[in-house]
Design a protein around this motif. Structure first.
Motif, short mmCIF file in Angstrom:
data_model
loop_
_atom_site.label_atom_id
_atom_site.label_comp_id
_atom_site.label_asym_id
_atom_site.label_seq_id
_atom_site.Cartn_x
_atom_site.Cartn_y
_atom_site.Cartn_z
N TRP A 62 9.16 3.41 -7.82
CA TRP A 62 9.90 2.44 -8.63
C TRP A 62 10.51 1.40 -7.70
O TRP A 62 11.65 1.52 -7.25
N LEU A 63 9.76 0.36 -7.39
CA LEU A 63 10.19 -0.67 -6.44
C LEU A 63 9.79 -2.05 -6.97
O LEU A 63 8.68 -2.23 -7.48
N ASP A 64 10.68 -3.03 -6.80
CA ASP A 64 10.47 -4.37 -7.33
C ASP A 64 10.29 -5.37 -6.19
O ASP A 64 11.23 -5.58 -5.41
N SER A 65 9.14 -5.99 -6.11
CA SER A 65 8.86 -6.93 -5.02
C SER A 65 9.77 -8.16 -5.07
O SER A 65 9.91 -8.88 -4.08
N LYS A 66 10.42 -8.40 -6.23
CA LYS A 66 11.33 -9.55 -6.35
C LYS A 66 12.71 -9.25 -5.76
O LYS A 66 13.56 -10.13 -5.67
N ARG A 67 12.92 -8.00 -5.37
CA ARG A 67 14.20 -7.60 -4.77
C ARG A 67 14.00 -7.45 -3.26
O ARG A 67 13.05 -6.79 -2.82
N ALA A 68 14.88 -8.04 -2.48
CA ALA A 68 14.65 -8.17 -1.04
C ALA A 68 14.44 -6.83 -0.33
O ALA A 68 13.46 -6.65 0.41
N SER A 69 15.33 -5.86 -0.56
CA SER A 69 15.19 -4.57 0.15
C SER A 69 13.99 -3.80 -0.36
O SER A 69 13.29 -3.13 0.41
N ASP A 70 13.72 -3.89 -1.65
CA ASP A 70 12.53 -3.22 -2.21
C ASP A 70 11.25 -3.79 -1.64
O ASP A 70 10.27 -3.07 -1.42
N ASN A 71 11.24 -5.11 -1.40
CA ASN A 71 10.03 -5.75 -0.87
C ASN A 71 9.68 -5.20 0.51
O ASN A 71 8.51 -4.95 0.82
N ILE A 72 10.72 -5.00 1.34
CA ILE A 72 10.49 -4.38 2.66
C ILE A 72 10.01 -2.94 2.48
O ILE A 72 9.08 -2.48 3.15
N MET A 73 10.63 -2.23 1.55
CA MET A 73 10.27 -0.84 1.27
C MET A 73 8.81 -0.74 0.82
O MET A 73 8.09 0.18 1.21
N ILE A 74 8.39 -1.68 -0.01
CA ILE A 74 7.01 -1.67 -0.51
C ILE A 74 6.02 -1.74 0.66
O ILE A 74 5.00 -1.03 0.68
N ASN A 75 6.33 -2.59 1.65
CA ASN A 75 5.44 -2.69 2.82
C ASN A 75 5.35 -1.36 3.57
O ASN A 75 4.26 -0.95 4.00
N LEU A 76 6.49 -0.67 3.71
CA LEU A 76 6.50 0.62 4.39
C LEU A 76 5.72 1.66 3.59
O LEU A 76 4.98 2.48 4.15
N VAL A 77 5.89 1.63 2.27
CA VAL A 77 5.18 2.59 1.40
C VAL A 77 3.67 2.35 1.47
O VAL A 77 2.89 3.30 1.63
N GLN A 78 3.27 1.10 1.35
CA GLN A 78 1.83 0.79 1.38
C GLN A 78 1.18 1.19 2.70
O GLN A 78 0.08 1.75 2.72
N LYS A 79 1.90 0.96 3.78
CA LYS A 79 1.38 1.34 5.10
C LYS A 79 1.21 2.86 5.20
O LYS A 79 0.20 3.36 5.68
N ARG A 80 2.23 3.60 4.73
CA ARG A 80 2.17 5.07 4.80
C ARG A 80 1.08 5.62 3.89
O ARG A 80 0.37 6.57 4.26
N LEU A 81 0.94 5.05 2.70
CA LEU A 81 -0.12 5.49 1.78
C LEU A 81 -1.50 5.28 2.39
O LEU A 81 -2.40 6.13 2.27
N GLN A 82 -1.65 4.16 3.07
CA GLN A 82 -2.92 3.85 3.74
C GLN A 82 -3.21 4.87 4.85
O GLN A 82 -4.33 5.38 4.97
N GLU A 83 -2.17 5.18 5.64
CA GLU A 83 -2.32 6.17 6.72
C GLU A 83 -2.74 7.53 6.17
O GLU A 83 -3.52 8.26 6.78
N LYS A 84 -2.20 7.89 5.00
CA LYS A 84 -2.47 9.20 4.41
C LYS A 84 -3.69 9.20 3.50
O LYS A 84 -4.07 10.24 2.95
N GLY A 85 -4.27 8.01 3.29
CA GLY A 85 -5.44 7.91 2.40
C GLY A 85 -5.09 8.19 0.95
O GLY A 85 -5.89 8.78 0.21
N LYS A 86 -3.91 7.78 0.52
CA LYS A 86 -3.45 8.06 -0.84
C LYS A 86 -3.33 6.77 -1.64
O LYS A 86 -3.15 5.69 -1.09
N ASN A 87 -3.42 6.93 -2.95
CA ASN A 87 -3.29 5.78 -3.85
C ASN A 87 -2.27 6.11 -4.92
O ASN A 87 -2.57 6.82 -5.88
N ILE A 88 -1.03 5.64 -4.74
CA ILE A 88 0.05 5.89 -5.71
C ILE A 88 0.58 4.55 -6.19
O ILE A 88 0.77 3.62 -5.40
N ALA A 89 0.80 4.47 -7.50
CA ALA A 89 1.24 3.21 -8.11
C ALA A 89 2.63 2.80 -7.62
O ALA A 89 3.48 3.64 -7.34
#
Length: 734
Positions: free
Chosen positions: A481-508
């Motif tokens: 539950w993260l909103d790209s329009k919110r500054a801290s969430d936007n940074i968090m989204i980048n960290l989540v996407q990177k970690r999901l990629q490292e783990k080979g996972k696809n989570i919404a």
């Protein structure tokens, strides 16, 4: 490894006098040692002042000790709810301790010298949510167990239908709130920072030694006070035009600096004429709108203008928008006390009540739920939107939304008052690092409400991995539950996407409103969903969905897997604890439901078995799970009425089902052989034991205190069955 069981306050503490001897007796059969740790408010106070106490009065600083324990891989902690002390509660506890002969100092509201400043600093360590940030050295995993969910579907709470022509709504600011003004930065290298306020008078340091780690997320924002005030005025007028209730929903208990101020602006907006007309008199009386209408009504008692002020007060209530009531019979409005209405509890209660609240006559009415900051208001808007589209929720067929919440290392502690400030003038809040670099800055007007916040990288990484692990383990759809329009969430989204990629996972990854709508879609289909959220949403969602699904949030399993390998198992909410103590004292009937303790102990045993490779612990864990299911299916939760089965009897029934399950299991013959006669004896004596419990009721009892019980008196009250005590003793001796 030992299991550590916390001793806390009020109803959970009373229940512990009854339940803990039972738990210890059963756990002996897996050679598990259970130790206790006293983190009650009274013990936390006494631990601050050993030098003022007699040697026999001194207590260990259990909270600090537990703070070290939870950083070790062997931590296995069962935590019952404790008082999050307000200043009035703290003062009452101090008074009680002083009357019992403990030489603790008074709480200095306005310290006059260094000694008093030192005393106040010590008491600050005791106030509010002092316990949770120390113990929660991990992220949160909260979910409904299969047994609890099955029971709730078979025995649903009373559903109030939602009518699609309802005028109820959720309102939040169009601009100028915390969401709109947020800025955030990912820290590139370790540093130390400070928060300063700069205006025409110069610079003032507000916070020093802010330790920042590499890849930590630092964010800051402010609420525009002028826009907030205008927003309230607009909503009050809107409610009047639509003939619906005005109802404010904040969290002044956790957001200790910001939300009382937000509350005060609502009080001043609603009673604007009163505050304008009697400005000088109210200032002379020291009336602070942030403390609510109750303080105003109390302080005008000594005023020569009391009659005129009361007349104006009642006139406004009659002619302005109708206001929702906390207690219609006593005339207590939604604006009386800031801590009376807590958004994470009040909003789900409203949503499951046909999206209605109560007016001054006790009549259910359509309501405008006013939540100024849109950051989280949209999740409640989503539920209302779903109800309009799909109709009333049916708890007999709903799936479950569990939660994996970020909170380790005080992540996103927005309630942390050490980084929340009110702008003294027009000026600028600046966070500057040790090299003089400006990290974040906000230009503000006088009275704007500013806050800064942190989230450590290893805490964030662990949270992401925990979410992935739960998704893999359950196969349920998971959503960040993260909103790209919110500054801290936007940074968090980048960290989540990177970690999901490292783990080979696809989570919404979805913004909160869309995530909420998708979760509701899934549970309406009978499916389960996993919400992976930041700290505040963790707090809100672990009330919202359980209340919509089960009718209560007190029956959730709450696990905190620690960053260093240990775990804490929390036993539920303690919000109704004070009223339950009142009933016990008056009638010797305790209606506290210990289901949370049963669930926590079962999960703790599973964890122990896994960590220690202890098969006997696994046998006990499995049998306790079976016993809890039987306890639920047979409706052995405490009654609210004196003379009927209460908390103590509920512990007896759990013991009966636990003993039966151990007697009937085939994994460990020694345990089965021991518990067969125990189960038979409990079964054969159940009428006698129930009678011993229930005939003890109906009289006043003396606990020897409120914040500090007399142990002998409390144990005698909570263990009144001689027959049952003898059997527990037999189990303990093995």
């Amino acid at each position: 490894m030992k299991i550590t069981y916390t001793l806390t306050d009020e109803s959970p503490a009373l229940a512990t006098y009854s339940f803990l001897p039972i738990a210890k007796a059963f756990l002996q059969h897996a050679h598990i040692e259970v130790e206790t740790s006293n983190i009650a408010l009274s013990a936390r106070i006494l631990a601050q002042f050993p030098e003022l106490l007699k040697p026999e009065q001194r207590v260990e600083d259990a909270l600090t000790q537990l703070g070290e324990l939870v950083k070790t891989p062997n931590a296995n902690l069962i935590k019952t709810p404790n008082i999050s002390a307000s200043i009035p509660q703290l003062k009452n506890a101090i008074k009680e301790l002083q009357e019992k002969g403990y030489n603790v100092p008074d709480f200095p509201d306005e310290p006059q010298n260094d000694a008093e400043k030192n005393i106040k600093e010590k008491y600050q360590k005791v106030l509010g949510s002092a316990v949770n940030p120390v113990l929660r050295q991990g992220n949160s995993d909260r979910r409904s167990t299969n047994a609890v969910k099955s029971y709730a579907q078979k025995n649903p709470y009373r559903v109030v239908p939602f009518h699609k022509d309802s005028k109820s709504c959720v309102s939040y600011m169009a601009s100028g709130d915390f969401f709109d003004n947020e800025k955030a930065i990912l820290i590139e290298s370790p540093t130390t920072a400070k928060i300063i306020f700069k205006d025409s008078q110069g610079e003032k340091v507000l916070k020093e030694n802010l330790k920042l780690e590499k890849n930590e997320i630092l964010d800051a924002t402010f609420m525009d006070a002028a826009k907030l005030s205008s927003f309230y005025t607009e909503q009050i007028e809107s409610c009047k035009q639509k003939d619906i209730l005005f109802s404010l929903h904040l969290k002044a208990t956790m957001m200790k600096v910001s939300d009382p101020v937000l509350f005060g602006y609502a009080v001043k907006a609603y009673f604007k004429e009163l505050f304008d007309e009697f400005k000088d008199e109210l200032e002379k009386l020291g009336v602070n709108a942030n403390n609510g209408v109750s303080e105003l009504l109390l302080k005008i008692e000594s005023s020569p203008k009391k009659a005129q002020i009361l007349a104006k007060y009642n006139e406004i209530l009659e002619k302005s928008a109708k206001i929702s009531m906390v207690n219609s019979d006593k005339g207590i409005t939604n604006l009386h006390v800031p801590s009376d209405v807590i958004v994470d509890a009040s909003m789900p209660a409203m949503l499951k009540n046909g999206v209605k609240l109560w007016d001054k006559d006790g009549k259910e009415c359509d309501t405008n739920a006013v939540i100024p900051d849109k950051t989280y208001a949209t999740i409640y808007e989503a539920v209302l939107q779903d109800l309009r589209t799909n109709g009333t929720l049916d708890p007999t067929s709903l799936g479950s939304v569990s939660n994996v919440g970020l909170m380790a290392k005080k992540a996103q502690e927005y309630g942390s008052h050490d980084k929340t400030f009110i702008a003294p003038n027009d000026g600028e809040f600046i966070i500057i690092d040790s090299n003089g670099n400006i990290l974040l800055s906000h230009k503000v007007h006088k009275n704007d409400i500013y806050r800064a916040n942190q989230a450590k990288y290893d805490a964030v990484l662990n949270w992401i991995d925990l979410g992935i692990e739960r998704a893999d383990l359950t196969g349920d759809k998971a959503i960040f539950w993260l909103d790209s329009k919110r500054a801290s969430d936007n940074i968090m989204i980048n960290l989540v996407q990177k970690r999901l990629q490292e783990k080979g996972k696809n989570i919404a990854i979805l913004p909160p409103k869309e995530a909420c709508l998708e979760s509701l879609r899934l549970i309406r289909e009978g499916k389960n969903a996993i919400s992976i959220t930041g700290n505040v949403l963790r707090d809100y969602l672990t009330d919202l969905f359980p209340i919509l699904e089960l009718g209560t949030s007190a029956k959730m399993l709450s696990v905190v897997p620690m960053l260093n390998g240990g775990a804490m198992f929390e036993t539920g909410a303690g919000g109704s604890a004070p009223k339950q103590v009142e009933q016990l004292v008056a009638e010797n009937h305790l209606r506290w439901d210990s289901l949370g303790e049963f669930l926590a102990l079962q999960a703790s045993l599973e964890f122990y078995a896994q960590k220690q490779n202890n098969t006997k612990a696994k046998v006990l864990a499995s049998a306790l799970d079976n016993a809890t299911s039987q306890w639920l299916d047979n409706n052995k939760a405490p009654s609210r009425k004196v003379g009927e089965d209460d908390n103590r009897t509920s512990h007896f029934y759990l013991s009966l089902y636990f003993a039966k399950a151990l007697a009937n299991q085939q994994t460990d013959t020694d345990i089965a052989t021991f518990f067969k006669p125990i189960a038979q004896e409990l079964e054969s004596k159940q009428d006698l034991i129930r009678n011993e419990f229930n005939t003890a009721q109906g009289v006043k009892v003396d606990l020897g205190g409120y914040y500090k019980f007399d142990d002998k008196k409390a144990e005698s009250i909570m263990r009144p069955s001689i027959s049952f005590n003898a059997i527990v003793e037999k189990i303990a001796k093995g």
